[in-house]
Scaffold this active site. Structure first.
Site, short mmCIF file in Angstrom:
data_model
loop_
_atom_site.label_atom_id
_atom_site.label_comp_id
_atom_site.label_asym_id
_atom_site.label_seq_id
_atom_site.Cartn_x
_atom_site.Cartn_y
_atom_site.Cartn_z
N CYS A 1 2.16 -6.75 19.23
CA CYS A 1 2.79 -8.02 19.60
C CYS A 1 4.28 -7.87 19.32
CB CYS A 1 2.17 -9.23 18.90
SG CYS A 1 2.49 -9.39 17.13
N HIS B 1 -6.19 5.75 2.76
CA HIS B 1 -6.54 4.93 1.60
C HIS B 1 -7.32 3.66 1.97
CE1 HIS B 1 -3.37 6.62 -1.40
NE2 HIS B 1 -3.99 7.58 -0.72
N THR C 1 6.26 -8.64 16.75
CA THR C 1 6.55 -8.07 15.42
C THR C 1 5.38 -7.29 14.84
OG1 THR C 1 5.76 -10.03 14.26
CG2 THR C 1 8.12 -9.96 14.84
N ASP D 1 0.03 -8.60 23.36
CA ASP D 1 0.47 -9.82 24.02
C ASP D 1 1.71 -9.47 24.82
OD1 ASP D 1 2.60 -9.70 22.23
OD2 ASP D 1 2.21 -11.66 21.32
N HIS E 1 -10.95 5.32 -3.10
CA HIS E 1 -10.53 4.44 -2.01
C HIS E 1 -11.75 3.77 -1.36
CE1 HIS E 1 -6.65 6.15 -2.67
NE2 HIS E 1 -7.13 7.37 -2.43
#
Length: 145
Positions: free
Chosen positions: A64, A97, A66, A7, A132
């Site tokens: 974005c 993992h 954060t 964004d 995993h």
């Protein structure tokens, strides 16, 4: 090929990551945005997720402000395992993992050099399988509930 999108809050870091990957000879497909004009991260995550799910691109990177919003949006797509990575160890574990097929970064909280290291580590890492794989299978079972 690696899908990438952002964004407006991730636009600058996305460009830097693309330059870094291009310098390494890694093919990248840019799904936008193409300016710093305000854009909604759920809309920006969609084409990257679709490209990864269709097999057009092997993995994806979303950015974005954060990394939080775009990772939440991406994880709404069935089959996407998007991991918010703010450090190198998380990027390694995201693939080894969790078999993350997309990583998310924060353009306003992650420096350029750290972003390079996170992306490089993620792309160099491989899923370990074993115990995993059973955990990832359980994630898919939750998706199908």
């Amino acid at each position: 090929m690696i899908a990438i999108g952002s964004d407006h809050g991730g636009f600058e870091l996305k460009g830097h990551i693309m330059d870094h990957l291009n310098e390494k000879g890694i093919e990248v497909k840019d799904f936008g945005v193409y300016t710093e004009e305000s854009a909604d991260y759920p809309d920006c995550s969609k084409p990257v997720c679709e490209a990864v799910l269709s097999g057009e691109c092997e993995r994806g990177i979303l950015v974005c402000g954060t990394g939080i919003g775009i990772s939440i949006a991406a994880n709404k797509f069935k089959g996407i395992r998007a991991a918010l990575c703010g450090n190198v160890f998380s990027a390694k574990m995201a693939k080894e993992h969790n078999n993350a097929n997309i990583i998310c970064l924060g353009g306003r909280v992650t420096g350029r050099e750290l972003a390079n290291m996170i992306v490089d580590t993620y792309l160099e890492s491989r899923f370990l399988g074993g115990r995993h794989a059973e955990r990832v299978k359980k994630i898919h079972e939750i998706e199908n509930m």
